[in-house]
Design an enzyme around this catalytic site. Structure first.
Site, PDB file in Angstrom:
ATOM      1  N   ARG A 183       0.839  -1.199   0.000  1.00  0.00           N
ATOM      2  CA  ARG A 183       0.000   0.000   0.000  1.00  0.00           C
ATOM      3  C   ARG A 183       0.874   1.248   0.000  1.00  0.00           C
ATOM      4  NH1 ARG A 183       1.549   3.374   4.466  1.00  0.00           N
ATOM      5  NH2 ARG A 183       1.225   2.308   6.440  1.00  0.00           N
ATOM      6  N   GLU A 282      -7.091   8.144   6.686  1.00  0.00           N
ATOM      7  CA  GLU A 282      -5.957   8.885   7.239  1.00  0.00           C
ATOM      8  C   GLU A 282      -5.261   9.718   6.167  1.00  0.00           C
ATOM      9  OE1 GLU A 282      -1.646   7.991   9.365  1.00  0.00           O
ATOM     10  OE2 GLU A 282      -3.335   6.698   9.825  1.00  0.00           O
ATOM     11  N   ARG A 286      -5.559   6.094  -0.011  1.00  0.00           N
ATOM     12  CA  ARG A 286      -4.717   4.964   0.423  1.00  0.00           C
ATOM     13  C   ARG A 286      -4.895   3.874  -0.641  1.00  0.00           C
ATOM     14  NH1 ARG A 286      -2.778   3.329   5.501  1.00  0.00           N
ATOM     15  NH2 ARG A 286      -2.405   5.560   5.795  1.00  0.00           N
ATOM     16  N   CYS A 334       0.636  11.952   8.158  1.00  0.00           N
ATOM     17  CA  CYS A 334       1.543  11.556   9.235  1.00  0.00           C
ATOM     18  C   CYS A 334       2.980  11.594   8.736  1.00  0.00           C
ATOM     19  CB  CYS A 334       1.208  10.155   9.734  1.00  0.00           C
ATOM     20  SG  CYS A 334       2.254   9.626  11.123  1.00  0.00           S
ATOM     21  N   THR A 336       5.509  10.070   9.652  1.00  0.00           N
ATOM     22  CA  THR A 336       6.157   8.754   9.616  1.00  0.00           C
ATOM     23  C   THR A 336       5.977   8.074   8.264  1.00  0.00           C
ATOM     24  OG1 THR A 336       4.228   7.537  10.465  1.00  0.00           O
ATOM     25  CG2 THR A 336       5.747   8.456  12.095  1.00  0.00           C
ATOM     26  N   ARG A 343       4.143   0.478   2.385  1.00  0.00           N
ATOM     27  CA  ARG A 343       4.318  -0.672   3.264  1.00  0.00           C
ATOM     28  C   ARG A 343       4.081  -1.914   2.405  1.00  0.00           C
ATOM     29  NH1 ARG A 343       1.984  -4.306   6.790  1.00  0.00           N
ATOM     30  NH2 ARG A 343       3.308  -4.727   8.592  1.00  0.00           N
ATOM     31  N   ARG A 373       5.613  -8.191  12.550  1.00  0.00           N
ATOM     32  CA  ARG A 373       4.544  -8.017  13.531  1.00  0.00           C
ATOM     33  C   ARG A 373       3.528  -9.128  13.353  1.00  0.00           C
ATOM     34  NH1 ARG A 373       1.769  -2.384  11.262  1.00  0.00           N
ATOM     35  NH2 ARG A 373       0.262  -3.309   9.845  1.00  0.00           N
ATOM     36  N   GLU A 378      -0.641  -3.740  13.830  1.00  0.00           N
ATOM     37  CA  GLU A 378       0.480  -3.153  14.559  1.00  0.00           C
ATOM     38  C   GLU A 378       0.407  -3.398  16.062  1.00  0.00           C
ATOM     39  OE1 GLU A 378       3.017   1.019  14.298  1.00  0.00           O
ATOM     40  OE2 GLU A 378       1.076   0.811  13.306  1.00  0.00           O
TER      41      GLU A 378
END
Length: 441
Positions: A183, A282, A286, A334, A336, A343, A373, A378
């Protein structure tokens, strides 16, 4: 002052004062900026004089409280996430310099940007951008946070590369990979990012994407499902497919991303359910490519085609491009996610590594620039011996580099997992032989 404090809180206060707030574009026109239409709530059961008096007294009260809120909002905040990057880099000196500034695109402020770090005590980063302007106007805060989080220098430049033909090899077909998912996020220039985007801008983003998705061809062709007015049968199917994003996330709510829910939001997927786009969650967009098995190259190829199709359509209709910063790559809400916003992950069984130790697997993934993970997300924890393995980095590396790193790293982990399983079998066999010796004697 009330706008910064929260539109929902203003609505609640107006209710107490027997007033009705709405945007200046009418009952259903939405709210833009910080100008409101404040009126009497009641019609029947009160005289005209009473209603006008209520409106006068209520407006005066709101104005008085607004001045107090503005004064309070300019005070240096109590940052509850004391160990966050916000706590480290938002000093009183920087606050005093920037706290009165509002951005041009979305009217965003530093107070809104750091709301999560102020509200919660568990943030690592703790800051969001409300528009592209935020990264520029509040650079004194954003730049050091971004540099520390991503480990880049102050003069670093980001290079994007979606050319899938540069990928070498693929994940070993013998590897026990259940699924692959890649993504990215994309944001259309001229609109705010989710924490600051206005209702009008959010609907504009949705409109541009709806037009784009109607033009998708071949394997990308599919259907857009707006959250507003969604049919229950459609909603349940999207839940069953694990495609539906929901409201209620505390971080997103405090950051301002769930305003006007669910208007202007939706989900697209192709007929095969291997290409998805979340609209105005977000990030503005996406974009997700996924499928069963371990064909990472095929998933990346589909993703590249989908991004190109969306970008070309948006450009043709509006003349706008995706936000691409020379320094920070593709712009996301964000920090980050800056850079690629990518990802790339697989769900893979690693029983050898599980028996060897999850902490050792985490250390090995760190060496391979990977992030392990559990398959529940997460914060969902680890169960069994199936892991979600993804690229660790976002900024400072191209998309091709990150996908290649993931492919090579997963192949290495699989090879080592087989070796660990073999060693564990021998060790178990030796232990059994040792246990039999006293019996034979």
């Amino acid at each position: 002052g009330w706008t910064a404090h929260g539109v929902d809180k203003l609505k609640a206060r107006c209710e107490e004062l027997s007033l009705q707030p709405r945007g200046t574009r009418g009952e259903s026109g939405g709210q833009t900026g910080h100008t409101y239409d404040i009126s009497n709530k009641h019609r029947l059961g009160y005289s005209e004089v009473q209603l006008v008096q209520t409106m006068i007294d209520g407006v005066n009260k709101l104005y008085e409280e607004d001045l107090e809120l503005q004064k309070k909002q300019l005070e240096f905040p109590n940052i509850q996430s004391a160990h966050s990057l916000v706590a480290k880099h938002v000093t009183k000196e920087k606050w005093d310099k920037l706290c009165k500034h509002t951005t041009k695109t979305a009217g965003f402020t530093l107070a809104k940007a750091i709301a999560c770090a102020v509200e919660f005590d568990n943030q690592h980063c703790g800051i969001y951008a409300g528009d592209w302007d935020s990264y520029k106007d509040f650079a004194d805060v954003f730049d050091p946070i971004i540099q520390e989080y991503h480990g880049i220098s102050a003069d670093a430049k980001h290079t994007s590369d979606m050319d899938f033909s540069k990928i070498t090899g693929n994940v070993n077909p013998d590897a026990p990979v259940h699924s692959t998912r890649i993504r990215v996020g994309r944001s259309i220039d001229g609109f705010g990012l989710s924490p600051g985007i206005t209702k009008e801008q959010r609907i504009g983003v949705e409109s541009l994407f709806k037009t784009a998705s109607a033009n998708f061809k071949d394997e990308l062709a599919g259907t857009y499902y707006p959250l507003t007015g969604m049919d229950e049968t459609v909603r349940q199917q999207l839940v069953d497919d694990h495609f539906l994003f929901m409201s209620g996330d505390r971080n997103l709510t405090v950051a301002g991303m769930e305003r006007d829910w669910p208007e202007g939001r939706g989900i697209f997927h192709n007929q095969e359910k291997t290409f998805l786009v979340w609209v105005n969650e977000e990030d503005q967009l996406r974009i997700i490519s996924m499928e069963k098995g371990g064909d990472v190259l095929g998933v990346f190829k589909r993703l590249a085609g989908g991004i190109q199709a969306v970008g070309d359509s948006v450009k043709a209709e509006s003349g706008k491009d995706f936000m691409l910063d020379e320094k920070y790559g593709y712009v996301h809400s964000c920090p980050t996610n800056l850079g690629t916003g990518m990802r790339a992950s697989v769900h893979i069984d690693l029983p050898g590594w599980t028996a060897h130790g999850v902490d050792k697997l985490k250390a090995r993934c760190e060496e391979l620039s990977l992030q392990p993970r559990g398959t529940r997300g997460e914060s969902g924890g680890q169960t069994g011996h199936t892991y979600d393995i993804s690229n660790k980095h976002r900024l400072g590396y191209s998309e091709v580099q990150l996908v290649q790193t993931m492919i090579d790293g997963v192949n290495t982990l699989y090879k080592e997992d087989l070796e660990l399983q073999e060693a564990q079998k021998k060790e178990k066999s030796t232990d059994c032989d040792s246990a039999l010796i006293p019996l034979l004697l």
